[in-house]
Design a protein around this motif. Structure first.
Motif, mmCIF file in Angstrom:
data_model
loop_
_atom_site.group_PDB
_atom_site.id
_atom_site.type_symbol
_atom_site.label_atom_id
_atom_site.label_comp_id
_atom_site.label_asym_id
_atom_site.label_seq_id
_atom_site.Cartn_x
_atom_site.Cartn_y
_atom_site.Cartn_z
ATOM 1 N N CYS A 1 0.847 -1.202 0.000
ATOM 2 C CA CYS A 1 0.000 0.000 0.000
ATOM 3 C C CYS A 1 0.878 1.246 0.000
ATOM 4 O O CYS A 1 1.755 1.390 0.849
ATOM 5 C CB CYS A 1 -0.906 0.006 1.225
ATOM 6 N N PHE A 2 0.614 2.114 -0.954
ATOM 7 C CA PHE A 2 1.353 3.368 -1.077
ATOM 8 C C PHE A 2 0.380 4.532 -1.117
ATOM 9 O O PHE A 2 -0.626 4.478 -1.832
ATOM 10 C CB PHE A 2 2.200 3.389 -2.358
ATOM 11 N N ARG A 3 0.701 5.564 -0.371
ATOM 12 C CA ARG A 3 -0.104 6.779 -0.391
ATOM 13 C C ARG A 3 0.169 7.512 -1.705
ATOM 14 O O ARG A 3 1.322 7.643 -2.124
ATOM 15 C CB ARG A 3 0.283 7.661 0.803
ATOM 16 N N ILE A 4 -0.882 7.971 -2.351
ATOM 17 C CA ILE A 4 -0.716 8.746 -3.588
ATOM 18 C C ILE A 4 0.017 10.043 -3.235
ATOM 19 O O ILE A 4 -0.401 10.754 -2.322
ATOM 20 C CB ILE A 4 -2.072 9.048 -4.253
ATOM 21 N N PRO A 5 1.097 10.322 -3.925
ATOM 22 C CA PRO A 5 1.852 11.536 -3.596
ATOM 23 C C PRO A 5 1.135 12.792 -4.094
ATOM 24 O O PRO A 5 0.534 12.793 -5.160
ATOM 25 C CB PRO A 5 3.175 11.333 -4.326
ATOM 26 N N ILE A 6 1.215 13.823 -3.295
ATOM 27 C CA ILE A 6 0.685 15.122 -3.695
ATOM 28 C C ILE A 6 1.888 16.032 -3.927
ATOM 29 O O ILE A 6 2.605 16.389 -2.984
ATOM 30 C CB ILE A 6 -0.269 15.679 -2.624
ATOM 31 N N LYS A 7 2.109 16.346 -5.181
ATOM 32 C CA LYS A 7 3.329 17.028 -5.603
ATOM 33 C C LYS A 7 3.541 18.362 -4.883
ATOM 34 O O LYS A 7 4.650 18.677 -4.479
ATOM 35 C CB LYS A 7 3.299 17.233 -7.120
ATOM 36 N N ILE A 8 2.470 19.135 -4.710
ATOM 37 C CA ILE A 8 2.651 20.462 -4.089
ATOM 38 C C ILE A 8 3.077 20.356 -2.621
ATOM 39 O O ILE A 8 3.597 21.314 -2.061
ATOM 40 C CB ILE A 8 1.379 21.340 -4.219
ATOM 41 N N GLY B 1 5.272 18.101 -1.774
ATOM 42 C CA GLY B 1 6.614 17.523 -1.841
ATOM 43 C C GLY B 1 6.649 16.019 -1.610
ATOM 44 O O GLY B 1 7.699 15.446 -1.366
ATOM 45 N N ASP B 2 5.473 15.379 -1.694
ATOM 46 C CA ASP B 2 5.420 13.924 -1.504
ATOM 47 C C ASP B 2 6.105 13.213 -2.667
ATOM 48 O O ASP B 2 6.163 13.721 -3.783
ATOM 49 C CB ASP B 2 3.966 13.435 -1.445
ATOM 50 N N VAL B 3 6.604 12.041 -2.380
ATOM 51 C CA VAL B 3 7.189 11.189 -3.418
ATOM 52 C C VAL B 3 6.390 9.892 -3.451
ATOM 53 O O VAL B 3 5.752 9.517 -2.467
ATOM 54 C CB VAL B 3 8.678 10.890 -3.150
ATOM 55 N N LEU B 4 6.413 9.203 -4.580
ATOM 56 C CA LEU B 4 5.634 7.975 -4.722
ATOM 57 C C LEU B 4 6.093 6.911 -3.732
ATOM 58 O O LEU B 4 5.300 6.314 -3.034
ATOM 59 C CB LEU B 4 5.717 7.431 -6.149
#
Length: 103
Positions: free
Chosen positions: A59-66, A68-71
């Motif tokens: 399970c991976f959290r969907i990254p939110i680019k703004i 600064g999340d990474v996949l």
């Protein structure tokens, strides 16, 4: 709470459905990577098929680019890059969570 991968979570509706939950792969946390790999390898060697792993869910959290999340966090990337052969011959599903944050 703290997840202990050896603990079995057995479904009350179907006692043949047994889940194991590990802690997440935190950055630079090779200890949990080793624990998970060891658990998977141990289950592959079990005599009874009922004790084998029949699927692995990542399970991976969907990254939110703004934000600064990474996949993949460093720990997850390490787990998958270092030695993904541990997952060989085990169906593996990838689930992306927190989709609602994108809406």
């Amino acid at each position: 709470g703290c997840a202990v991968i050896e603990d079995e979570l057995i479904s009350p509706q179907n006692n043949r459905l047994v889940l194991h939950v590990s802690s997440g792969f935190e950055p630079a946390d090779n200890v949990n990577c080793d624990v998970v790999k060891s658990f998977i390898e141990d289950r592959k060697k079990r005599v009874h098929v009922k004790d084998h792993l029949h699927a692995v869910w990542l399970c991976f959290r969907i990254p939110i680019k703004i934000r600064g999340d990474v996949l993949l966090e460093d720990g997850a990337e390490t787990f998958l890059k270092q030695d993904s052969s541990v997952l060989q011959n085990i169906p593996t599903m990838v689930v992306f969570t927190k989709y609602d944050k994108l809406l």
